[in-house]
Design a protein around this motif. Structure first.
Motif, mmCIF file in Angstrom:
data_model
loop_
_atom_site.group_PDB
_atom_site.id
_atom_site.type_symbol
_atom_site.label_atom_id
_atom_site.label_comp_id
_atom_site.label_asym_id
_atom_site.label_seq_id
_atom_site.Cartn_x
_atom_site.Cartn_y
_atom_site.Cartn_z
ATOM 1 N N PHE A 121 0.827 -1.210 0.000
ATOM 2 C CA PHE A 121 0.000 0.000 0.000
ATOM 3 C C PHE A 121 0.855 1.252 0.000
ATOM 4 O O PHE A 121 2.051 1.205 0.267
ATOM 5 C CB PHE A 121 -0.957 0.032 1.191
ATOM 6 C CG PHE A 121 -0.434 -0.629 2.424
ATOM 7 C CD1 PHE A 121 -1.021 -1.792 2.902
ATOM 8 C CD2 PHE A 121 0.663 -0.108 3.103
ATOM 9 C CE1 PHE A 121 -0.523 -2.417 4.032
ATOM 10 C CE2 PHE A 121 1.156 -0.719 4.236
ATOM 11 C CZ PHE A 121 0.550 -1.890 4.697
ATOM 12 N N LEU A 123 1.673 5.084 1.524
ATOM 13 C CA LEU A 123 1.583 5.702 2.843
ATOM 14 C C LEU A 123 0.352 6.598 2.911
ATOM 15 O O LEU A 123 0.006 7.260 1.931
ATOM 16 C CB LEU A 123 2.835 6.548 3.110
ATOM 17 C CG LEU A 123 4.167 5.814 3.245
ATOM 18 C CD1 LEU A 123 5.297 6.812 3.529
ATOM 19 C CD2 LEU A 123 4.120 4.768 4.357
ATOM 20 N N ASN A 124 -0.282 6.616 4.083
ATOM 21 C CA ASN A 124 -1.378 7.563 4.239
ATOM 22 C C ASN A 124 -0.813 8.956 4.527
ATOM 23 O O ASN A 124 0.407 9.131 4.654
ATOM 24 C CB ASN A 124 -2.382 7.087 5.296
ATOM 25 C CG ASN A 124 -1.744 6.962 6.682
ATOM 26 O OD1 ASN A 124 -0.888 7.760 7.051
ATOM 27 N ND2 ASN A 124 -2.167 5.951 7.435
ATOM 28 N N ILE A 148 -0.130 6.205 17.742
ATOM 29 C CA ILE A 148 -0.880 5.231 18.536
ATOM 30 C C ILE A 148 -0.586 3.815 18.037
ATOM 31 O O ILE A 148 -0.095 3.636 16.919
ATOM 32 C CB ILE A 148 -2.407 5.514 18.489
ATOM 33 C CG1 ILE A 148 -2.945 5.364 17.067
ATOM 34 C CG2 ILE A 148 -2.717 6.899 19.045
ATOM 35 C CD1 ILE A 148 -4.460 5.323 17.006
ATOM 36 N N GLY A 150 -0.678 0.582 16.217
ATOM 37 C CA GLY A 150 -1.319 0.220 14.955
ATOM 38 C C GLY A 150 -1.440 1.371 13.964
ATOM 39 O O GLY A 150 -2.128 1.266 12.952
ATOM 40 N N LYS A 153 3.614 2.789 12.274
ATOM 41 C CA LYS A 153 4.991 3.249 12.501
ATOM 42 C C LYS A 153 5.983 2.294 11.825
ATOM 43 O O LYS A 153 6.929 2.732 11.182
ATOM 44 C CB LYS A 153 5.287 3.324 14.013
ATOM 45 C CG LYS A 153 4.425 4.352 14.744
ATOM 46 C CD LYS A 153 4.829 4.501 16.197
ATOM 47 C CE LYS A 153 4.471 3.290 17.067
ATOM 48 N NZ LYS A 153 3.018 3.046 17.199
ATOM 49 N N THR A 154 5.710 0.990 11.966
ATOM 50 C CA THR A 154 6.623 0.011 11.380
ATOM 51 C C THR A 154 6.721 0.208 9.869
ATOM 52 O O THR A 154 7.796 0.090 9.280
ATOM 53 C CB THR A 154 6.149 -1.416 11.716
ATOM 54 O OG1 THR A 154 5.850 -1.452 13.117
ATOM 55 C CG2 THR A 154 7.204 -2.438 11.404
ATOM 56 N N GLN A 187 8.634 -9.163 9.206
ATOM 57 C CA GLN A 187 8.134 -8.054 8.386
ATOM 58 C C GLN A 187 9.218 -7.494 7.464
ATOM 59 O O GLN A 187 8.968 -7.228 6.295
ATOM 60 C CB GLN A 187 7.614 -6.928 9.288
ATOM 61 C CG GLN A 187 6.202 -7.175 9.793
ATOM 62 C CD GLN A 187 5.776 -6.101 10.788
ATOM 63 O OE1 GLN A 187 6.243 -6.069 11.916
ATOM 64 N NE2 GLN A 187 4.891 -5.221 10.368
ATOM 65 N N ALA A 308 -3.787 2.686 11.089
ATOM 66 C CA ALA A 308 -3.597 2.677 9.633
ATOM 67 C C ALA A 308 -4.643 1.838 8.921
ATOM 68 O O ALA A 308 -5.011 2.112 7.780
ATOM 69 C CB ALA A 308 -2.209 2.166 9.293
ATOM 70 N N THR A 309 -5.129 0.806 9.589
ATOM 71 C CA THR A 309 -6.104 -0.068 8.941
ATOM 72 C C THR A 309 -7.524 0.469 9.081
ATOM 73 O O THR A 309 -8.476 -0.128 8.601
ATOM 74 C CB THR A 309 -6.081 -1.465 9.588
ATOM 75 O OG1 THR A 309 -6.216 -1.286 11.011
ATOM 76 C CG2 THR A 309 -4.800 -2.193 9.302
ATOM 77 N N ARG A 513 -7.047 -5.192 16.931
ATOM 78 C CA ARG A 513 -6.178 -4.747 15.841
ATOM 79 C C ARG A 513 -6.701 -5.207 14.481
ATOM 80 O O ARG A 513 -6.224 -4.763 13.446
ATOM 81 C CB ARG A 513 -4.753 -5.255 16.061
ATOM 82 C CG ARG A 513 -4.110 -4.614 17.273
ATOM 83 C CD ARG A 513 -2.751 -5.208 17.559
ATOM 84 N NE ARG A 513 -1.708 -4.732 16.656
ATOM 85 C CZ ARG A 513 -0.929 -3.682 16.891
ATOM 86 N NH1 ARG A 513 -1.092 -2.985 17.989
ATOM 87 N NH2 ARG A 513 -0.001 -3.321 16.034
HETATM 88 P P1 ADP Z 1 2.513 0.272 14.516
HETATM 89 O O1 ADP Z 1 3.953 -0.079 14.255
HETATM 90 O O2 ADP Z 1 2.298 1.749 14.641
HETATM 91 O O3 ADP Z 1 1.880 -0.479 15.643
HETATM 92 P P2 ADP Z 1 2.105 -1.101 12.002
HETATM 93 O O4 ADP Z 1 3.105 -0.450 11.125
HETATM 94 O O5 ADP Z 1 2.386 -2.457 12.525
HETATM 95 O O6 ADP Z 1 1.709 -0.111 13.212
HETATM 96 O O7 ADP Z 1 0.722 -1.088 11.202
HETATM 97 C C1 ADP Z 1 -0.445 -1.658 11.716
HETATM 98 C C2 ADP Z 1 -1.196 -2.329 10.587
HETATM 99 O O8 ADP Z 1 -1.563 -1.366 9.617
HETATM 100 C C3 ADP Z 1 -0.365 -3.370 9.873
HETATM 101 O O9 ADP Z 1 -1.189 -4.482 9.611
HETATM 102 C C4 ADP Z 1 0.046 -2.675 8.589
HETATM 103 O O10 ADP Z 1 0.228 -3.583 7.536
HETATM 104 C C5 ADP Z 1 -1.112 -1.736 8.320
HETATM 105 N N1 ADP Z 1 -0.719 -0.515 7.589
HETATM 106 C C6 ADP Z 1 0.337 0.278 7.853
HETATM 107 N N2 ADP Z 1 0.375 1.321 7.003
HETATM 108 C C7 ADP Z 1 -0.686 1.194 6.183
HETATM 109 C C8 ADP Z 1 -1.206 1.967 5.095
HETATM 110 N N3 ADP Z 1 -0.608 3.079 4.680
HETATM 111 N N4 ADP Z 1 -2.330 1.524 4.501
HETATM 112 C C9 ADP Z 1 -2.940 0.398 4.913
HETATM 113 N N5 ADP Z 1 -2.519 -0.372 5.925
HETATM 114 C C10 ADP Z 1 -1.405 0.008 6.563
#
Ligand code: ADP
Ligand code: ZN
Length: 653
Positions: A121, A123-124, A148, A150, A153-154, A187, A308-309, A513
């Motif tokens: 995907f 980036l938002n 927050i 989810g 950040k990853t 990941q 993000a989801t 989540r």
């Molecule tokens: P965090 O590290 O902040 O807890 P993650 O990076 O693990 O969050 O993201 C949480 C979920 O959102 C993951 O399943 C990831 O694949 C999804 N995700 C992250 N960025 C996007 C995006 N831009 N669009 C859709 N899904 C996303």
């Protein structure tokens, strides 16, 4: 003729000078390992710097030979070692061991290369803005990503890694726990194939050497791992990321007590690159630094406040345990109902109980004495494997019902801990698959991963200590129950409210989540505590404000910096005498910008047969040098007494 300043592999506080014989002069430079004679024996060493012949050189011995097997250290690692032993007041060799450790180059078979996959995907908006902020700075700079759980950040870290690799540079990603490395690695492997190395203390020497060899040979520009990964011998660092930056594990709690952030700053400064701190609940220090206007160093504040989801944050319900009818029950009717609902809907539950064992107090019903570890003066905890254990020194005794003081068979086991919670869960939900995860069931990273995999595939309820609170992403967990947060709040440390808040926010972040919304039930006797109330509303900024005010009143970080000087000795009276002489010494001193509390007995007054006193110095950054000088000019400690400084301590226990 040149003289080499050599760090010898012995616990000696100084460097030694050796002359470089002509035949070795072309090979000798800083970072090269050498064999030298010391006293009557030969030892290994590492050259830290070269200088021209001095007046005393006649007395100086020659370097015997070059030690070819150990890889030459880079200029940066050499300067890191030099800084480290001065800064942490330790021996050069201890610094070497901490930073370099034991490593040999190994022959690496180049196996089939594994390719990565592009991101599924884009980036938002918030993620893109953060990415841009960070990548705009190509110099040494700091960035806080306050996002927050989810919020993606990853995903940002992965994009940053991509950006760094494109510039032909490398990146270190620090994560808080060994147990979380498999999740990060999976990941990153998915995205980057075999460009990723993992470094942690659980690796076998062979695996560790292989990883180091790959890193030194620039085969893997991405290194992932907990605390010690910060020392990875990457040559062209383009960025360092510290994820869950608030986590206490970033501080090494034994000598030398280094702080990962401090090392990261040092390395990023050397390489002139960004340092990224990420967290859902940043430490108050990082948060207030990023939010303040007065900064010596550019620090950006980036906030991501949506998942993000698109899923929403869980609803948090507080259960006031002081109002419960059955005071002995561990699980409130509210929590039991919620777990039942969750089971009915084939969803998963996580229960947090941050205390190992079955019962944490053992006392005699006859004479009233508490049974505690003689080496640590801490009450034993009863474990269901019929042992009494000390959670400070890990000593284990067979359980008994006989009081060792009055000899009557009237020992009673009180209080609450995780094995009792597990038992009560079995009692209420006999058909459910219940998995307990704590240091007793998961002795290493592998066992931990196995238990988590089991929970993901067939488990209903996971009951665990704080090991389960961090980072894990398990989609069908919709309920989180929190027990025993009161224990965290009662720890006699200035960070205990902050730690409780972070723990609540982190563990709450495990719920909902996936597609279904999550719920959190927090059982507490202190329902009006601000850590609990602000966590309930996911209100990080108000928590930070309140905590900030408290710290200001007491002049604790971020309003001051701390140095905790720990004095310990097996002899209580000589420690007391020394403590008094330190008091007299300090009373004669007056240093601007420096105050202190103590010397006084530490909250953990005795550990492994060592009595402990401490002094907590509060100072500003300007008086950092003064405090170091003060510490090195303290009166000589008596025989058997250890004096160890902890700079920027994470806890004062
Ligand atoms: P965090 O590290 O902040 O807890 P993650 O990076 O693990 O969050 O993201 C949480 C979920 O959102 C993951 O399943 C990831 O694949 C999804 N995700 C992250 N960025 C996007 C995006 N831009 N669009 C859709 N899904 C996303
Ligand atoms: Zn003990």
């Amino acid at each position: 003729m040149k003289i080499a300043s050599v760090l010898v592999f012995r616990g000696i506080p100084i460097l030694y000078s050796y002359r470089i014989p002509d035949e070795l002069s072309h090979k000798c430079k800083a970072g090269v390992h050498v064999n030298v004679s010391l006293g009557r024996s030969e030892t290994l060493g590492c050259i830290l710097s070269l200088s021209d012949q001095s007046e005393f050189s006649n007395k100086i011995k020659d370097i015997s030979s070059i030690h070819e097997e150990l890889p030459t250290l880079s200029e940066e690692i050499v300067s890191l070692i030099q800084w480290f032993y001065t800064y942490y007041q330790t021996t050069p060799y201890k610094a070497y061991q901490t930073i370099v450790g034991k490593r040999k180059l190994r022959c690496i078979k180049q196996t089939n290369q594994v390719q990565g996959n592009p991101s599924p995907f884009s980036l938002n908006e918030d993620q893109a803005k953060t990415f841009q902020q960070i990548t705009e700075c190509d110099a040494y700079s700091m960035h806080l990503i306050h996002g927050i759980t989810g919020s993606g950040k990853t995903e940002i870290y992965m994009r940053l890694a991509e950006w760094v690799i494109k510039q032909n540079k490398s990146i270190i990603i620090c994560c808080p726990e060994i147990s979380l490395t498999p999740q990060y690695t999976a990941q990153f492997n998915e995205r980057f194939g075999d460009l990723v190395s993992v470094i942690h203390s659980g690796l076998t020497p062979k695996k560790r050497d292989e990883a180091y060899t790959r890193i030194i040979q620039n085969m893997t520009p991405i290194v992932i791992g907990p605390r010690s990964a910060i020392f990875s011998p990457l040559s062209r660092i383009g960025m360092i990321v510290i994820d869950e930056e608030h986590d206490g594990s970033y501080k090494q709690e034994n000598h030398p007590r280094y702080f990962t952030h401090t090392i990261a700053k040092k390395r990023c400064e050397f390489h002139g690159c960004p340092l990224v701190l990420g967290s859902a609940t940043p430490s108050l220090e990082s948060y207030s630094l990023a939010r303040s206007d007065t900064k010596d160093l550019p620090i950006t504040y980036n906030s991501l406040n949506k998942r993000a989801t698109g899923s929403s944050l869980p609803q948090i319900k507080i259960v006031d345990m002081t109002c419960q009818q059955d005071k002995t029950a561990l699980l409130s009717p509210t929590l039991i109902d919620h777990i039942q609902d969750c089971l009915d809907q084939k969803q998963k539950t996580i229960i947090l109980m941050n205390r190992r064992g079955y019962a944490p107090y053992i006392s005699c019903q006859q004479c009233g004495k508490i049974h505690s570890c003689s080496e640590c003066q801490l009450s034993f905890t009863y474990h269901k494997d019929k042992t009494f254990r000390c959670h400070r020194c890990d000593i284990k005794h067979p359980m008994t019902h006989t009081c060792s003081y009055c000899k009557k068979p009237r020992l009673a086991f009180g209080g609450q801990a995780i094995q009792k919670v597990e038992q009560e869960l079995y009692h209420h939900f006999s058909d459910a698959s219940i998995i307990r995860l704590d240091k007793d069931t998961a002795k290493n990273a592998k066992q931990m991963e196995e238990l988590l995999t089991e929970f993901k595939s067939s488990g209903d309820i996971l009951v665990g200590t704080q090991l389960i609170a961090k980072g894990h992403h398990i989609e069908d967990v919709t309920l989180v129950g929190v027990l025993g947060i009161d224990t965290q709040l009662s720890i006699p440390d200035f960070r205990s409210s902050e730690r409780a808040f972070q723990l609540l926010m982190q563990v709450s972040g495990r719920a909902g989540r996936g597609a279904k919304k999550g719920k959190v039930v927090v059982q507490t006797n202190q329902s009006s505590h601000y850590s609990i109330q602000f966590a309930k509303d996911h209100n990080v900024s108000s928590f930070m404000e309140t905590e900030n005010d408290m710290r200001q009143c007491l002049n604790y970080p971020p309003f001051s910096r701390l140095t905790n000087l720990i004095m310990s000795s097996p002899y209580e009276s000589s420690l007391k005498t020394y403590s008094q002489s330190v008091t007299r010494f300090l009373n004669q001193k007056k240093i601007e910008g420096l105050s202190w509390i103590g010397p006084k007995p530490a909250p953990f007054e005795k550990v492994r047969n060592y009595f402990r006193h401490h002094i907590v110095f509060k100072h500003d950054t300007k008086s950092e040098q003064a405090i170091r000088e003060l510490i090195s000019s303290l009166p000589m400690p008596p025989k058997g007494c250890r004096v160890i400084p902890d700079f920027d301590p994470q806890q004062l226990l």
